[in-house]
Write an enzyme that holds these catalytic residues in place. Structure first.
Site, PDB file in Angstrom:
ATOM      1  N   ASP A   1      -6.022  11.431   2.768  1.00 24.83           N
ATOM      2  CA  ASP A   1      -6.443  11.773   1.069  1.00 24.83           C
ATOM      3  C   ASP A   1      -8.095  12.567   1.172  1.00 24.83           C
ATOM      4  O   ASP A   1      -9.162  11.889   1.365  1.00 24.83           O
ATOM      5  CB  ASP A   1      -6.396  10.394   0.313  1.00 24.83           C
ATOM      6  CG  ASP A   1      -7.114   9.464   0.442  1.00 24.83           C
ATOM      7  OD1 ASP A   1      -8.074   8.814  -0.131  1.00 24.83           O
ATOM      8  OD2 ASP A   1      -6.702   9.010   1.856  1.00 24.83           O
TER       9      ASP A   1
ATOM     10  N   HIS B   1      -4.783   6.399  -1.107  1.00 25.76           N
ATOM     11  CA  HIS B   1      -5.039   6.011   0.362  1.00 25.76           C
ATOM     12  C   HIS B   1      -3.661   6.539   1.108  1.00 25.76           C
ATOM     13  O   HIS B   1      -4.296   6.912   2.428  1.00 25.76           O
ATOM     14  CB  HIS B   1      -5.563   4.642   0.051  1.00 25.76           C
ATOM     15  CG  HIS B   1      -7.285   4.498   0.982  1.00 25.76           C
ATOM     16  ND1 HIS B   1      -7.786   6.076   1.169  1.00 25.76           N
ATOM     17  CD2 HIS B   1      -7.607   3.750   1.325  1.00 25.76           C
ATOM     18  CE1 HIS B   1      -8.594   5.619   1.720  1.00 25.76           C
ATOM     19  NE2 HIS B   1      -9.022   4.215   1.812  1.00 25.76           N
TER      20      HIS B   1
ATOM     21  N   ASN C   1     -13.959   7.267   5.055  1.00 27.07           N
ATOM     22  CA  ASN C   1     -13.726   5.647   5.858  1.00 27.07           C
ATOM     23  C   ASN C   1     -13.489   5.772   7.635  1.00 27.07           C
ATOM     24  O   ASN C   1     -13.578   6.041   7.951  1.00 27.07           O
ATOM     25  CB  ASN C   1     -13.679   4.615   5.478  1.00 27.07           C
ATOM     26  CG  ASN C   1     -14.940   4.417   5.273  1.00 27.07           C
ATOM     27  OD1 ASN C   1     -16.444   4.441   5.254  1.00 27.07           O
ATOM     28  ND2 ASN C   1     -15.188   3.541   3.808  1.00 27.07           N
TER      29      ASN C   1
ATOM     30  N   TYR D   1      -5.729  -0.470   9.426  1.00 23.86           N
ATOM     31  CA  TYR D   1      -6.031   0.584   8.345  1.00 23.86           C
ATOM     32  C   TYR D   1      -6.742   0.559   8.435  1.00 23.86           C
ATOM     33  O   TYR D   1      -7.482   1.303   9.944  1.00 23.86           O
ATOM     34  CB  TYR D   1      -6.898  -1.884   8.126  1.00 23.86           C
ATOM     35  CG  TYR D   1      -5.576  -2.247   7.812  1.00 23.86           C
ATOM     36  CD1 TYR D   1      -4.992  -2.496   5.784  1.00 23.86           C
ATOM     37  CD2 TYR D   1      -5.288  -3.459   8.357  1.00 23.86           C
ATOM     38  CE1 TYR D   1      -4.089  -3.359   5.652  1.00 23.86           C
ATOM     39  CE2 TYR D   1      -4.445  -4.417   7.610  1.00 23.86           C
ATOM     40  CZ  TYR D   1      -3.593  -3.951   6.584  1.00 23.86           C
ATOM     41  OH  TYR D   1      -2.753  -4.953   6.351  1.00 23.86           O
TER      42      TYR D   1
ATOM     43  N   TYR E   1       0.724  -1.507  -0.139  1.00 19.52           N
ATOM     44  CA  TYR E   1      -0.576   0.513   0.194  1.00 19.52           C
ATOM     45  C   TYR E   1       0.802   1.041  -0.532  1.00 19.52           C
ATOM     46  O   TYR E   1       0.352   2.263   0.264  1.00 19.52           O
ATOM     47  CB  TYR E   1      -0.623   0.300   1.210  1.00 19.52           C
ATOM     48  CG  TYR E   1      -2.176  -1.211   1.482  1.00 19.52           C
ATOM     49  CD1 TYR E   1      -2.801  -1.551   0.149  1.00 19.52           C
ATOM     50  CD2 TYR E   1      -1.617  -2.362   2.400  1.00 19.52           C
ATOM     51  CE1 TYR E   1      -3.917  -2.652   0.251  1.00 19.52           C
ATOM     52  CE2 TYR E   1      -2.682  -3.304   2.317  1.00 19.52           C
ATOM     53  CZ  TYR E   1      -3.991  -3.377   1.238  1.00 19.52           C
ATOM     54  OH  TYR E   1      -4.342  -4.147   0.996  1.00 19.52           O
TER      55      TYR E   1
ATOM     56  N   ASN F   1      -9.931   1.879   8.002  1.00 24.00           N
ATOM     57  CA  ASN F   1     -11.242   2.348   8.368  1.00 24.00           C
ATOM     58  C   ASN F   1     -11.323   1.548   9.968  1.00 24.00           C
ATOM     59  O   ASN F   1     -12.164   1.880  10.015  1.00 24.00           O
ATOM     60  CB  ASN F   1     -12.228   0.825   8.008  1.00 24.00           C
ATOM     61  CG  ASN F   1     -12.406   0.892   5.833  1.00 24.00           C
ATOM     62  OD1 ASN F   1     -12.003   1.982   6.105  1.00 24.00           O
ATOM     63  ND2 ASN F   1     -13.613   0.433   5.963  1.00 24.00           N
TER      64      ASN F   1
END
Length: 187
Positions: free
Chosen positions: A91, A19, A112, A64, A14, A66
């Site tokens: 972002d 993100h 989220n 993560y 990632y 969320n």
């Protein structure tokens, strides 16, 4: 103590995704402020920097995106950090790549990570810096888009916004956030 939080997802896969511009901004700040190595606790990675203006904590939630609030809420409680003493970098699909927006409060806007923060902090009244990543084109799903990397033509704009967002955070260390907003909005 002031706390600067960058939102993103942990893991090598990632690192350079849309993100993760919040994580990129924290990395830029850590480098500029000569931050000590990050330690891992409270479901996140953080470091504390001692500066003439006071202590500054840089935070990357490792829950993560969320579940970002599961890291930030307990950290704020443990270190007794007030809502007005945080800035969140993340972002934003509704801003074009190369655009920044600074705000003192607001809704999650469908993000989220911000929904999680607002839920865990019990308020939407905290400073934030939104870094534009643009919207997907050609019917691409949003979930796939935010986990994709930037195109060659976008990368210089993103690098510049990461640098500007880090500069805005450094300015905030000894200036009111409203003043920082006036200087950096529309940048």
């Amino acid at each position: 103590m002031k706390m600067i939080i960058g939102l993103g997802n942990p893991g090598k896969q990632y690192e350079k995704t849309r993100h993760n511009v919040g994580f990129q901004a924290i990395d830029e700040l850590a480098e500029r402020l000569n931050a000590p190595v990050m330690q891992t606790k409270f479901n996140g990675a953080y470091t504390i920097i001692h500066r003439p203006e006071g202590k500054v904590m840089l935070v990357k939630p490792l829950t993560y995106m969320n579940l970002s609030g599961e890291c930030v809420g307990p950290l704020m409680d443990y270190f007794d950090v007030e809502l007005e003493d945080i800035v969140v970098l993340y972002d934003d699909l509704d801003l074009a790549p190369g655009k920044l927006r600074l705000r003192q409060k607001g809704s999650a806007g469908g993000h989220n990570g911000m929904k999680s923060l607002i839920a865990h902090l019990g308020s939407d009244s905290f400073n934030r810096i939104r870094i534009g990543i643009g919207r997907p084109q050609g019917g691409m799903k949003v979930s796939d888009y935010v986990l994709s990397t930037f195109g060659k033509e976008e990368q210089p704009l993103i690098d510049e916004m990461v640098e500007k967002s880090a500069s805005a955070c450094i300015t905030w260390l000894d200036s009111p956030f409203l003043e920082v907003m006036n200087n950096y909005n529309g940048a």
